[in-house]
Design a protein around this motif. Structure first.
Motif, mmCIF file in Angstrom:
data_model
loop_
_atom_site.group_PDB
_atom_site.id
_atom_site.type_symbol
_atom_site.label_atom_id
_atom_site.label_comp_id
_atom_site.label_asym_id
_atom_site.label_seq_id
_atom_site.Cartn_x
_atom_site.Cartn_y
_atom_site.Cartn_z
ATOM 1 N N ARG A 33 0.839 -1.198 0.000
ATOM 2 C CA ARG A 33 0.000 0.000 0.000
ATOM 3 C C ARG A 33 0.876 1.252 0.000
ATOM 4 N N VAL A 34 0.625 2.132 -0.984
ATOM 5 C CA VAL A 34 1.413 3.359 -1.082
ATOM 6 C C VAL A 34 0.575 4.620 -0.932
ATOM 7 N N LYS A 35 -0.748 4.504 -1.091
ATOM 8 C CA LYS A 35 -1.608 5.679 -0.977
ATOM 9 C C LYS A 35 -3.028 5.240 -0.657
ATOM 10 N N THR A 36 -3.731 6.084 0.089
ATOM 11 C CA THR A 36 -5.135 5.848 0.425
ATOM 12 C C THR A 36 -5.949 7.039 -0.056
ATOM 13 N N LEU A 37 -7.045 6.769 -0.754
ATOM 14 C CA LEU A 37 -7.926 7.819 -1.259
ATOM 15 C C LEU A 37 -9.294 7.691 -0.598
ATOM 16 N N LYS A 38 -9.843 8.827 -0.188
ATOM 17 C CA LYS A 38 -11.171 8.837 0.434
ATOM 18 C C LYS A 38 -11.995 9.975 -0.147
ATOM 19 N N GLY A 39 -13.293 9.861 -0.019
ATOM 20 C CA GLY A 39 -14.210 10.935 -0.395
ATOM 21 C C GLY A 39 -14.154 11.310 -1.859
#
Length: 77
Positions: A33-39
């Motif tokens: 995991r390198v990035k988390t996106l929300k919304g």
């Protein structure tokens, strides 16, 4: 597109993504995991993925979202 991926790194499909129940998107590079996106950011990302013409273009969209995967010095594992 050929000018963007000169060394054909995206043909190896190093990027993937996972979507959770609450519409959070995890961007993975070789399974890490390198990035988390929300919304709104996650919604915009998913729209761009749906509009991608092929798998290589999907890889390019994901690579651009990560932001720091364009120098050629990324480690494999």
């Amino acid at each position: 597109m050929s000018n963007i991926d000169k060394r054909n790194r995206l043909d190896e499909k190093p990027f993937s993504y996972q979507i959770t129940k609450d519409d959070t998107v995890f961007i993975l590079f070789h399974g890490k995991r390198v990035k988390t996106l929300k919304g709104k950011e996650a919604e915009k990302f998913l729209e761009r993925i749906e509009e991608a013409a092929d798998k290589k273009e999907e890889q390019l969209v994901i690579a651009k979202i990560t932001g720091n995967f364009k120098r050629g010095n990324e480690r494999r594992k």
